[in-house]
Motif scaffolding. Sequence first.
Motif, PDB file in Angstrom:
ATOM      1  N   ASN A   1      82.373  -2.771  -3.545  1.00  0.00           N
ATOM      2  CA  ASN A   1      82.564  -1.337  -3.748  1.00  0.00           C
ATOM      3  C   ASN A   1      81.636  -0.585  -2.794  1.00  0.00           C
ATOM      4  O   ASN A   1      80.459  -0.940  -2.652  1.00  0.00           O
ATOM      5  CB  ASN A   1      82.254  -0.978  -5.204  1.00  0.00           C
ATOM      6  N   CYS A   2      82.145   0.456  -2.155  1.00  0.00           N
ATOM      7  CA  CYS A   2      81.353   1.204  -1.167  1.00  0.00           C
ATOM      8  C   CYS A   2      80.449   2.262  -1.804  1.00  0.00           C
ATOM      9  O   CYS A   2      79.535   2.770  -1.137  1.00  0.00           O
ATOM     10  CB  CYS A   2      82.267   1.880  -0.152  1.00  0.00           C
ATOM     11  N   HIS A   3      80.698   2.617  -3.048  1.00  0.00           N
ATOM     12  CA  HIS A   3      79.876   3.583  -3.788  1.00  0.00           C
ATOM     13  C   HIS A   3      79.686   4.902  -3.044  1.00  0.00           C
ATOM     14  O   HIS A   3      78.605   5.503  -3.087  1.00  0.00           O
ATOM     15  CB  HIS A   3      78.517   2.967  -4.135  1.00  0.00           C
ATOM     16  N   LYS A   4      80.704   5.313  -2.333  1.00  0.00           N
ATOM     17  CA  LYS A   4      80.707   6.590  -1.603  1.00  0.00           C
ATOM     18  C   LYS A   4      79.626   6.679  -0.524  1.00  0.00           C
ATOM     19  O   LYS A   4      79.237   7.787  -0.105  1.00  0.00           O
ATOM     20  CB  LYS A   4      80.592   7.762  -2.585  1.00  0.00           C
ATOM     21  N   VAL A   5      79.139   5.523  -0.090  1.00  0.00           N
ATOM     22  CA  VAL A   5      78.280   5.491   1.093  1.00  0.00           C
ATOM     23  C   VAL A   5      79.150   5.880   2.287  1.00  0.00           C
ATOM     24  O   VAL A   5      80.320   5.486   2.347  1.00  0.00           O
ATOM     25  CB  VAL A   5      77.673   4.083   1.285  1.00  0.00           C
ATOM     26  N   PRO A   6      78.648   6.674   3.241  1.00  0.00           N
ATOM     27  CA  PRO A   6      79.478   7.131   4.373  1.00  0.00           C
ATOM     28  C   PRO A   6      80.249   5.994   5.047  1.00  0.00           C
ATOM     29  O   PRO A   6      79.698   4.918   5.296  1.00  0.00           O
ATOM     30  CB  PRO A   6      78.456   7.749   5.327  1.00  0.00           C
TER      31      PRO A   6
ATOM     32  N   HIS B   1      81.094  -2.897  -9.552  1.00  0.00           N
ATOM     33  CA  HIS B   1      81.765  -1.606  -9.676  1.00  0.00           C
ATOM     34  C   HIS B   1      80.750  -0.520 -10.041  1.00  0.00           C
ATOM     35  O   HIS B   1      79.690  -0.803 -10.621  1.00  0.00           O
ATOM     36  CB  HIS B   1      82.850  -1.695 -10.758  1.00  0.00           C
ATOM     37  N   SER B   2      81.085   0.726  -9.736  1.00  0.00           N
ATOM     38  CA  SER B   2      80.180   1.846 -10.009  1.00  0.00           C
ATOM     39  C   SER B   2      79.938   2.059 -11.502  1.00  0.00           C
ATOM     40  O   SER B   2      78.988   2.753 -11.877  1.00  0.00           O
ATOM     41  CB  SER B   2      80.719   3.128  -9.376  1.00  0.00           C
ATOM     42  N   ASN B   3      80.761   1.464 -12.358  1.00  0.00           N
ATOM     43  CA  ASN B   3      80.529   1.564 -13.805  1.00  0.00           C
ATOM     44  C   ASN B   3      79.186   0.970 -14.203  1.00  0.00           C
ATOM     45  O   ASN B   3      78.619   1.334 -15.237  1.00  0.00           O
ATOM     46  CB  ASN B   3      81.643   0.854 -14.580  1.00  0.00           C
ATOM     47  N   LEU B   4      78.681   0.037 -13.400  1.00  0.00           N
ATOM     48  CA  LEU B   4      77.385  -0.565 -13.694  1.00  0.00           C
ATOM     49  C   LEU B   4      76.233   0.206 -13.073  1.00  0.00           C
ATOM     50  O   LEU B   4      75.068  -0.056 -13.388  1.00  0.00           O
ATOM     51  CB  LEU B   4      77.347  -2.023 -13.215  1.00  0.00           C
ATOM     52  N   SER B   5      76.511   1.139 -12.169  1.00  0.00           N
ATOM     53  CA  SER B   5      75.466   1.892 -11.484  1.00  0.00           C
ATOM     54  C   SER B   5      74.642   2.699 -12.480  1.00  0.00           C
ATOM     55  O   SER B   5      75.111   3.047 -13.571  1.00  0.00           O
ATOM     56  CB  SER B   5      76.077   2.813 -10.432  1.00  0.00           C
TER      57      SER B   5
END
Length: 316
Positions: A143-148, A90-94
């Motif tokens: 999770n796509c992480h807002k990649v296009p 998840h993006s929480n770990l980014s």
Amino acid sequence: MKLQTNISIKKTPKNLINYSSKILLLGSCFSENIGNQLSYFKFQSNQNPFGILFHPKAIETLIIKAINEERYTEKDLIFNNERWHSFDAHSNLSSVDKNELLVNLNAALIQTKKQLEEATHIIITLGTSWVYRFIETDAIVANCHKVPQKKFLKEVLSVDEVSEILDRSIALLKMLNVDISVTLTVSPVRHLKDGFIENTRSKAHLIAGIHNVVNPKDNIHYFPSYEIVMDELREYRFYNEDMIHPNKIAISYIWEKFVAAWFTEASQITMQEIEIIQKGISHRPFNENSAQHQQFLETLALKKKAIIKKHSFISF
């Protein structure tokens, strides 16, 4: 006059949860709702080391990597919108620091294996069977992480694919920890960004796939959290303002059903004692220096001491 349909949930005959149990929760945001309740009542529980994971393939990936002691390296990361990400988490770990992300991911894998080895119960909550496949690597991401979006293919896991993924995941868990009790459930949160019809299809695949692997004799159970919301709590007053996520009342209702079916009577008594303490801790007096409040604090301290004496791992 009967004004509500009720789901009958039989009490699990063995492996009930008590204060000696060690519980790991994986899956959608609904698993965090239940995990927060477990934390509030001071059970030995952990949840989502890789953050919220919505679909069964993401959960399987975490289990495989943890059990096989795999480790992430820089080549496993992506950089997007000024942050480093892992498609498995998840993006929480980014993080803006790729080394920090690698340390956190690999530490989570080590901790996950330890938790899986020690767990008496694992609760897996599935949110959707819609997945995104990263075209460049042909891998399904968590999770796509807002990649296009053009870089992904969207697909739905079939009933058979859901069953196969769960079968493999549970087989790995049982190889590591033969006595572990597995509870599967479907999140009542609707994924309406996929569409109303698509959400129904997705949930149907999950439910059918789960029931292909449920086997109480092997400690593989199903808890009907989705059905409770859909069939018992059929009013929007049980939802948050977004009309998608169950609200606190609904979560508390499901929690009560879960406790009644999966927890020992002794643990439920301890829960009542802990709730009194928790409410006492959150109490804000009009006069902190009053004799009455000082007596209240002394009584509260004695109650804490009595609980900790019975369960030394508990802290307030």
